[in-house]
Design an enzyme around this catalytic site. Structure first.
Site, PDB file in Angstrom:
ATOM      1  N   ASP A   1       1.024  -1.392   0.358  1.00  0.00           N
ATOM      2  CA  ASP A   1      -0.110   0.375   0.430  1.00  0.00           C
ATOM      3  C   ASP A   1       0.984   1.096  -0.292  1.00  0.00           C
ATOM      4  OD1 ASP A   1      -3.302   1.322   0.559  1.00  0.00           O
ATOM      5  OD2 ASP A   1      -1.566   2.277   1.730  1.00  0.00           O
TER       6      ASP A   1
ATOM      7  N   ASP B   1      -4.636   2.410  -4.497  1.00  0.00           N
ATOM      8  CA  ASP B   1      -2.795   2.538  -4.072  1.00  0.00           C
ATOM      9  C   ASP B   1      -2.737   1.425  -3.622  1.00  0.00           C
ATOM     10  OD1 ASP B   1      -4.162   2.867  -1.816  1.00  0.00           O
ATOM     11  OD2 ASP B   1      -2.967   4.545  -1.591  1.00  0.00           O
TER      12      ASP B   1
END
Length: 899
Positions: A463, A506
């Site tokens: 992440d 993301d």
């Protein structure tokens, strides 16, 4: 003068010629002696005086007209007295009769001649035929008894009956042969000697009509264009033998043409005549079938020549293959043609993975289904493979055994690749090219389920830290580029067998498999952290680019994807809590942390899509004031480009403008930073083809964001590399919604992420500049148009001027008017300038141009100033400022009347 035996022999030969060959009986009568006597071969051919002899000669002359052919003759002369001679001899003659076959007749002759007054006279003549009934040992033939005569007659009758039966059989055979049978002489006319009824049926004529229409000449029955080539073929065949086989056309009575096959033989008869014996067959239907077949084959050949498909035929028993020429065009080498079963299945040009499929299909078509279809990969000459669809249908012989298989090979490479592309598109994330969430889960579950005993796996969840702040600072376009770069880095770092996916805005996941996967999990996680840190060095106070990694292991943490995903998500949460930019294993979490709430971003909207960016309003206002206060936009724009370029810190700022017709574009303005080589001179008249479809690079907002030019098509990379460009940011210039050019930034020092502020600044500058630039370009075009119109009006051989409605003041006058009419200046009334009057003319034609009147008027007027009659045409026109005006056009009248 006494006669010699030679004289006598010459006389006898003359007598032979006159009687047998020439049949000049009157000539013989003159040489008969008064005492002449004759005994002939007939029962009544006996005469003892001249009157009887004359009667016999006259009767023979009137009843028999043919001549004879003397085949041989031999005479013996003896002198009895000086005036009397005897002659004995024998000769063989044959009657000249072409209508039937004639026999050779042996004749014996005895002659007595006497000389009188210098000439020879015929005194006695005896003719006889040898008896066939007399044996060689007999002196005189025995008389035939009645029984022998009856037997002879019976034998003759039997022979005649046999001959008649044979004739009937021959006639029946001739008439039942398909077509016709004929005999004709071997001359140019081909005169018919005999023919069957079949010939009549073929042509539709009767025997009498063949004689009257064609004069029994077969040559006249042949279709005239075919005569010359037919004779040419006959002569060529007869040079090799005495038979012929030819084809030609014949005309029927109904006007139609039939094709005939003529099979014949050249024969020579006993009399030396050459004739043809021929059998004629009507092959019209065969010819039609052949022509239909030829056209069909030609049609199929045309289709084969025009298609890219490959036609093949497998002869099963011979185990051979034949292909259409398209094989070599498609693949560039010779195909397998023999020993198909052995060589085809061991062919290096067939993809190894497809060999079992081909083997099964070849077996199935012979033993199970007569139609088979398969998709195979066949190698080309350059080593690449083409996907092909092979279809084949089996044909069996009369015994039901496989004979051959006919089929087609179709190139489906583009179709397969498009299907693969669509499948990958459905499986992959549009932005990064990694597997999307659903595909990642399916492939990971399949891989985990296929783990062998002793194998393990690791799931990494990655992440990006603080991605919203990164997006806000750099803008969503740069954010998307960063995500793309991150995905590319991950693909470079992991093996092709590892499974990578983008499962959130993301957030990424990676599944590693193998016996050593867990051993390298920590090292790979650290490599990911280092790579993300290198992606975006800190600049201008902006946020740092980093990521956190959570790790779950199989089988100890779980054996399915969903379980591992939850464990890795928990580990990721732990890494975030530890300050980010680190990694954590699920197995290292404290017991109290196992139930901690996780903050996964899976399924959330990509942060880059939420960025708006901020533009420094002071710089935009400054650009606006420069252009607004400038009298010359062309001089002001370079200053604007320099101000913006130095503020953003780019290598080059420029403007490209399209031509009016859109076929090329020019670099019209350029500012270059220190040390950057100008390119404006090399970027003129850039043809549309050199940067084909360039405007497709711009998104729906008119922005072209390019961090690395090498991601562009090769033809564009070639042009941009020559300018030393590494990154670009461009904004389109629109006019009435259509692209008319673009303004852009170039970075020639390094690949660059463009921030949202820079993007927004370029957009607002492009909008401001485009307004003033397009306005200046429109003004230039209008000026050119007015200059062109003025030139056209000044070139006219007429007095043209415009007057204001109501006041009649001149608003415009062309060159001819101003030259010929003194005082024709704007503001002066027309009646004073042209007619030296103090008020409008009484007969002014413009009065008729009322709102409900005509749109133009014509009048013939006399001008005091020009001293001539003119034809004046007036019409109402709009004028600058929206006021109404009149256009007047005056021309000299050819026939002048003094007024």
């Amino acid at each position: 003068m006494p006669f010699s035996e030679e004289n006598v022999l010459d006389f006898v030969k003359w007598l032979e010629k006159s009687y047998f060959v020439e049949r000049a009986l009157g000539r013989i009568e003159k040489l008969l002696a008064p005492e002449f006597m004759m005994v002939g071969t007939g029962r009544r051919e006996v005469c003892y005086d001249m009157p009887q002899m004359r009667f016999l000669l006259q009767q023979e002359q009137s009843g028999f007209h043919d001549t004879f052919l003397v085949l041989s003759a031999h005479y013996s002369v003896r002198t009895l007295t000086p005036e009397v001679f005897s002659v004995c001899g024998e000769l063989v003659v044959r009657e000249n009769n072409e209508s039937c076959e004639m026999l050779d007749l042996p004749v014996r002759v005895t002659i007595i001649l006497r000389a009188e007054q210098g000439c020879l006279l015929l005194s006695q003549l005896h003719l006889s035929l040898p008896s066939p009934d007399q044996d060689d040992a007999e002196f005189f033939p025995r008389l035939l008894v009645g029984e022998n005569i009856s037997t002879l007659r019976r034998l003759a009758d039997e022979r005649s009956a046999e001959l008649r039966e044979r004739n009937r059989d021959l006639d029946a055979l001739m008439n039942n042969i398909p077509g016709g049978v004929m005999c004709c002489d071997a001359t140019d006319e081909l005169n018919l000697l005999q023919f069957s009824d079949g010939l009549l049926s073929m042509l539709g004529y009767t025997r009498e009509e063949l004689g009257t229409v064609f004069h029994n000449r077969f040559s006249e029955m042949i279709y005239e264009p075919d005569i010359a080539p037919t004779w040419e073929a006959v002569h060529a065949q007869l040079e090799k033998g005495n038979t012929k086989l030819i084809e030609y056309r014949m005309a029927r009575k109904d006007g139609g043409l039939i094709w005939v096959q003529d099979r014949g033989q050249l024969m020579r008869r006993e009399d030396g005549r050459e004739v043809f014996y021929c059998i004629l067959l009507d092959i019209t239907e065969t010819k039609k079938a052949q022509e239909d077949l030829r056209l069909s084959l030609e049609r199929h050949q045309i289709i084969m020549d025009q298609t890219n498909d490959i036609i093949f035929e497998w002869q099963v028993k011979q185990d051979t293959l034949t292909f259409s020429p398209n094989w070599e065009k498609k693949f560039g080498y010779e195909p397998v043609r023999e020993n198909v079963h052995a060589r085809l299945l061991d062919n290096p040009h067939l993809h190894p993975d497809d060999v079992p499929l081909l083997r099964r299909k070849m077996s199935d078509i012979l033993e199970r289904e007569p139609y088979q279809e398969a998709e195979l990969r066949i190698q080309k000459r350059d080593g690449g493979y083409l996907w092909c669809r092979v279809r084949a249908t089996l044909q069996k012989d009369r015994a039901g055994e496989p004979a051959k298989a006919v089929g087609v090979i179709l190139d489906i490479d583009a179709e397969k690749r498009e299907a693969q592309r669509m499948r990958e598109r459905a499986e992959r994330d549009t932005l990064t090219g990694l597997y999307n969430k659903g595909t990642m889960e399916a492939k990971a579950d399949h891989a985990l389920g296929a783990l062998m005993p002793g194998e393990n796996a690791v799931l990494l969840m990655i992440d990006i830290d603080n991605f919203k702040q990164v997006n806000d600072f750099y803008g969503h376009l740069s954010g998307d580029v960063m995500l793309t770069e991150a995905a590319r880095m991950l693909q470079d770092m992991f093996r092709a067998s590892d499974i990578l996916g983008r499962i959130g805005g993301d957030e990424f996941t990676v599944l590693l498999r193998g016996s050593g996967a867990q051993a390298i999990a920590g090292r790979k996680a650290q490599e990911v952290l280092d790579a993300f840190a290198r992606l975006l060095p800190a600049q201008g106070g902006g946020p740092v680019f980093s990521c956190s990694v959570g790790i779950a292991q199989a089988p100890q943490d779980g054996t399915d994807y969903l379980t591992l995903y939850k464990k890795a998500d928990a580990a990721l949460y732990r890494a975030k809590m530890q300050g980010k930019n680190t990694y954590a294993f699920y197995t290292q979490l404290p017991l109290e942390g196992l139930g901690a709430p996780t903050q996964s971003t899976v399924g959330q909207t990509i942060d880059s899509e939420l960025g708006t960016g901020v533009m420094r309003s002071s710089l935009a206002e400054y650009v606006f004031h420069i252009l607004y206060q400038s009298d010359d936009v062309e001089k002001a724009i370079p200053s604007v480009l320099e101000i913006v370029g130095r503020h953003v810190g780019v290598s080059r700022v420029y403007i490209f403008e399209d031509s009016e017709d859109g076929t090329y574009c020019d670099n019209t303005f350029e500012w270059c930073n220190d040390g950057i080589v100008p390119q404006i001179d090399q970027l003129q008249h850039m043809l549309e083809g050199e940067l084909a479809d360039y405007y497709k690079n711009f998104n729906e907002d008119g922005i072209f964001y390019c961090r690395d030019i090498h991601a562009l098509p090769p033809n564009q990379v070639q042009v941009l590399e020559a300018q030393g460009i590494k990154s670009m940011l461009q904004c389109v210039i629109r006019d009435d919604g259509k692209p008319r050019g673009y303004i852009g930034f170039d970075e020639c020092r390094e690949s660059r992420f463009w921030t949202q502020e820079q993007t927004d600044l370029l957009c607002i500058v492009a909008e401001i500049v485009s307004v003033y630039l397009l306005k200046a370009r429109a003004r230039t075009r209008l000026t050119h148009a007015l200059q062109g119109a003025q030139a056209i009006l000044d070139s006219q051989d007429a007095w043209l001027y415009v007057i204001r409605k109501g006041t009649y003041e001149l608003l415009y006058a062309n060159k001819k008017t101003m030259q010929d009419v003194p005082g024709a200046m704007p503001g002066e009334p027309c009646y004073r300038v042209f007619y030296r009057a103090d008020k409008p003319c009484v007969h002014c034609p413009l009065v008729k141009l009322a709102p409900e009147g005509p749109d133009r008027v014509t009048a013939r007027l006399y001008s005091e100033v020009l001293d001539m009659e003119v034809t004046a045409v007036g019409m109402e026109i709009p004028w600058a400022g929206g006021e109404d005006a009149y256009l007047m056009a005056c021309e000299k009248v050819k026939t002048q009347k003094k007024k």
